[in-house]
Design a protein around this motif. Structure first.
Motif, short mmCIF file in Angstrom:
data_model
loop_
_atom_site.label_atom_id
_atom_site.label_comp_id
_atom_site.label_asym_id
_atom_site.label_seq_id
_atom_site.Cartn_x
_atom_site.Cartn_y
_atom_site.Cartn_z
N ASP A 184 0.82 -1.29 -0.11
CA ASP A 184 -0.14 0.04 0.03
C ASP A 184 0.80 1.25 0.17
O ASP A 184 0.41 2.38 -0.28
N CYS A 185 2.07 1.08 0.14
CA CYS A 185 3.16 2.36 0.13
C CYS A 185 3.08 3.11 -0.98
O CYS A 185 2.90 2.60 -2.12
N ILE A 186 2.65 4.31 -0.63
CA ILE A 186 2.39 5.25 -2.09
C ILE A 186 3.84 6.10 -2.28
O ILE A 186 3.85 7.03 -3.22
N ALA A 187 4.83 5.72 -1.80
CA ALA A 187 6.24 6.76 -1.90
C ALA A 187 5.94 7.98 -1.80
O ALA A 187 6.34 8.92 -2.79
N CYS A 188 5.39 8.38 -0.87
CA CYS A 188 5.11 9.81 -0.48
C CYS A 188 6.25 10.57 0.14
O CYS A 188 6.38 11.57 -0.21
N GLY A 189 7.11 9.66 0.60
CA GLY A 189 8.28 10.35 1.34
C GLY A 189 7.96 10.93 2.85
O GLY A 189 8.90 11.56 3.33
N VAL A 190 6.73 10.79 3.29
CA VAL A 190 6.21 11.34 4.60
C VAL A 190 7.29 10.74 5.81
O VAL A 190 7.82 11.37 6.66
N CYS A 191 7.51 9.36 5.63
CA CYS A 191 8.27 8.71 6.43
C CYS A 191 9.74 9.28 6.45
O CYS A 191 10.68 9.56 7.49
N GLU A 192 10.23 9.47 5.25
CA GLU A 192 11.58 10.12 5.11
C GLU A 192 11.81 11.61 5.74
O GLU A 192 12.57 11.94 6.57
N PRO A 247 13.65 5.16 5.31
CA PRO A 247 12.67 4.00 5.47
C PRO A 247 11.78 3.93 4.24
O PRO A 247 11.46 2.67 4.19
N ALA A 248 11.55 4.64 3.25
CA ALA A 248 10.59 4.37 1.94
C ALA A 248 11.35 3.15 1.24
O ALA A 248 10.66 2.40 0.80
N ALA A 249 12.60 3.26 1.18
CA ALA A 249 13.26 2.41 0.32
C ALA A 249 13.33 0.94 1.10
O ALA A 249 13.08 -0.18 0.53
N LEU A 250 13.53 0.98 2.40
CA LEU A 250 13.47 -0.18 3.29
C LEU A 250 11.88 -0.78 3.22
O LEU A 250 12.04 -1.94 3.19
N VAL A 251 11.17 0.09 3.27
CA VAL A 251 9.58 -0.68 3.12
C VAL A 251 9.41 -1.35 1.70
O VAL A 251 8.91 -2.21 1.72
N ALA A 252 9.97 -0.67 0.83
CA ALA A 252 9.95 -1.12 -0.68
C ALA A 252 10.80 -2.62 -0.58
O ALA A 252 10.06 -3.63 -1.17
N GLU A 276 3.74 9.12 11.25
CA GLU A 276 3.03 9.74 10.16
C GLU A 276 2.75 9.01 9.06
O GLU A 276 1.91 9.52 7.98
N CYS A 277 2.93 7.74 8.74
CA CYS A 277 2.71 7.10 7.32
C CYS A 277 1.18 7.33 7.13
O CYS A 277 0.50 6.88 8.02
N PRO A 278 0.85 8.05 5.98
CA PRO A 278 -0.45 8.07 5.79
C PRO A 278 -1.38 6.98 5.47
O PRO A 278 -2.62 6.61 5.14
N ARG A 279 -0.55 5.58 5.27
CA ARG A 279 -1.22 4.43 4.71
C ARG A 279 -1.26 3.44 5.97
O ARG A 279 -1.74 2.26 5.76
N GLY A 280 -0.86 3.90 7.20
CA GLY A 280 -1.22 3.17 8.33
C GLY A 280 0.00 2.08 8.49
O GLY A 280 -0.02 1.20 9.24
N ILE A 281 1.16 2.23 7.81
CA ILE A 281 1.99 1.26 7.70
C ILE A 281 3.16 1.53 9.09
O ILE A 281 3.50 2.76 9.25
N ASP A 282 3.24 0.46 9.88
CA ASP A 282 4.24 0.65 11.06
C ASP A 282 5.74 0.47 10.50
O ASP A 282 6.25 -0.50 10.56
N VAL A 283 5.96 1.70 9.96
CA VAL A 283 7.47 1.63 9.22
C VAL A 283 8.58 1.24 10.18
O VAL A 283 9.59 0.61 9.82
N GLY A 284 8.75 1.79 11.18
CA GLY A 284 9.83 1.54 12.38
C GLY A 284 9.62 0.05 12.71
O GLY A 284 10.76 -0.57 12.81
S1 SF4 Z 1 5.00 7.39 4.79
FE1 SF4 Z 1 4.32 5.50 4.55
S2 SF4 Z 1 3.39 5.51 2.40
FE2 SF4 Z 1 4.70 7.22 2.71
S3 SF4 Z 1 6.76 6.35 1.61
FE3 SF4 Z 1 6.59 6.11 3.93
S4 SF4 Z 1 5.95 3.90 4.02
FE4 SF4 Z 1 5.11 4.66 2.06
#
Ligand code: SF4
Ligand code: FES
Length: 352
Positions: free
Chosen positions: A263-271, A286-291, A329-337
């Motif tokens: 569901d990650c939309i590569a918005c960069g909010v996590c970065e 973090p976005a690349a690590l999620v990918a 902050e992730c808008p898609r609700g991913i627990d990035v950490g």
């Molecule tokens: S904040 Fe969430 S949706 Fe946006 S790039 Fe990071 S992991 Fe992806």
């Protein structure tokens, strides 16, 4: 008659958007030094990684507009651009939280313009104790304040054109200057116009600013691309007809292991939330690590070891300090950490 029915409707009320502005120096001026002693050179020679950061003029500008609590900050910026300042630059596409193109900083928190509502962000400012009013800080002489009522589109458009002309000249005046408390008698009686709350809008932190609220997100995409963000299945299409259909079966449990990550939309909010990440020049981010995690957790993928090798570096998972601001902050609700932490565990397992 019921007293409530006599009461004025509470809206439209006003809100002040305090917007970060940035005007890059024109290309022809780049490389020129303002020093009368000529260009300065580093004693260490040219940098091996040329900075993407641009030089130019930056300032903040106040726009006071009519807004309803359910309006998004994107709605407000569109109104400002349509009616006050057509030069205001910001990026967006889908308008409903799906494309990830409109990440900015609102009141200091990275988020999406199209999902942030005026009601939420003025309320958040109250709760934080950081609620501020125009008038408390008149700011620089460059700040412009104008009230545009969305209920009168014609007047607004006319006023906007006039103000756009002023903006081009760099010397704006507004019909009603709320900042210094000068109002027409009508507006002075109207409580809705008194001391509008302020929402601060700035560019997404951690990325070089191109103009106003538009940042260069290429560093993030470069980092994502380096981790091969595509499925490499067991069947190598090069050994069979490329037109043959390849079906990869999965159980629902296997799907659940990566479904949310896709569901990650590569918005960069996590970065933008991450204190370690700064424009992708060191920490992979973090976005690349999620990918990477999305494919590492996919039972159909055959590149798991290679993907783990790619992130098992000093600038990979090892650079994460587990601050976990990315998860909030992730808008898609991913627990990035948490996802990064699981990657750390996988990398450690291999080392053991
Ligand atoms: S904040 Fe969430 S949706 Fe946006 S790039 Fe990071 S992991 Fe992806
Ligand atoms: S405009 Fe697409 S996510 Fe906000």
């Amino acid at each position: 008659m019921n007293a409530d029915m006599d009461a004025e409707p509470p809206f439209p009320s006003t809100v002040t958007l305090r917007v970060h502005r940035f005007l890059p120096r024109p290309d022809r001026d780049r490389g020129r030094s303002s020093s009368p002693f000529g260009a300065r050179r580093s004693p260490f020679g040219a940098s091996s990684s040329p900075s993407r950061r641009r030089h130019g003029r930056q300032w903040t500008e106040d726009f006071t507009i009519a807004a309803r609590p359910e309006d998004t900050v994107l709605d407000c910026l569109q109104l400002i651009r349509r009616t006050i300042d057509p030069t205001l630059a910001f990026r967006y596409s889908c308008g409903h939280g799906m494309c990830g193109s409109d990440a900015v900083s609102i009141n200091g928190s990275p988020t999406l313009l199209c999902t942030a509502t005026v009601g939420d962000w003025t309320k958040a400012a109250h709760e934080d104790g950081g609620f501020r009013r125009t008038g408390a800080d008149p700011g620089s002489g460059e700040a412009a304040t104008a009230i545009i009522d969305t209920t009168d589109a014609t007047d607004a458009a006319d006023g906007g054109r006039a103000k756009a002309t002023d903006a081009a000249e760099g010397a704006r005046t507004s019909a009603t200057d709320v900042t210094d408390g000068t109002r027409s008698p009508d507006q002075a009686d109207d409580g809705a116009f008194a001391q509008p709350p302020v929402i601060e809008v700035g560019p997404l932190p951690g990325f070089p600013v191109i103009r106003d609220l538009v940042v260069d997100i290429d560093p993030m995409f470069d980092q994502i691309r380096r981790l091969d963000p595509h499925l490499v299945g067991a069947d190598d299409p090069s050994t069979e007809s490329r037109t043959a259909a390849h079906e990869y079966l999965q159980t629902p449990a296997q799907l659940r292991r990566y479904e949310l990550l896709s569901d990650c939309i590569a918005c960069g909010v996590c970065e933008g939330s991450c204190p370690v990440y700064a424009g992708g020049e060191a920490f992979v981010g973090p976005a690349a690590l999620v990918a990477a995690s999305r494919f590492i957790n996919d039972s159909r993928d055959t590149l798991t070891e290679g993907r783990l090798d790619a992130i098992d570096t000093q600038d990979g998972v090892a650079a994460c300090q587990s601050v976990r601001a990315c998860s909030r902050e992730c808008p898609r609700g991913i627990d990035v950490g948490e996802e990064i932490w699981r990657l750390v565990a996988k990398v450690k397992e291999r080392q053991a």
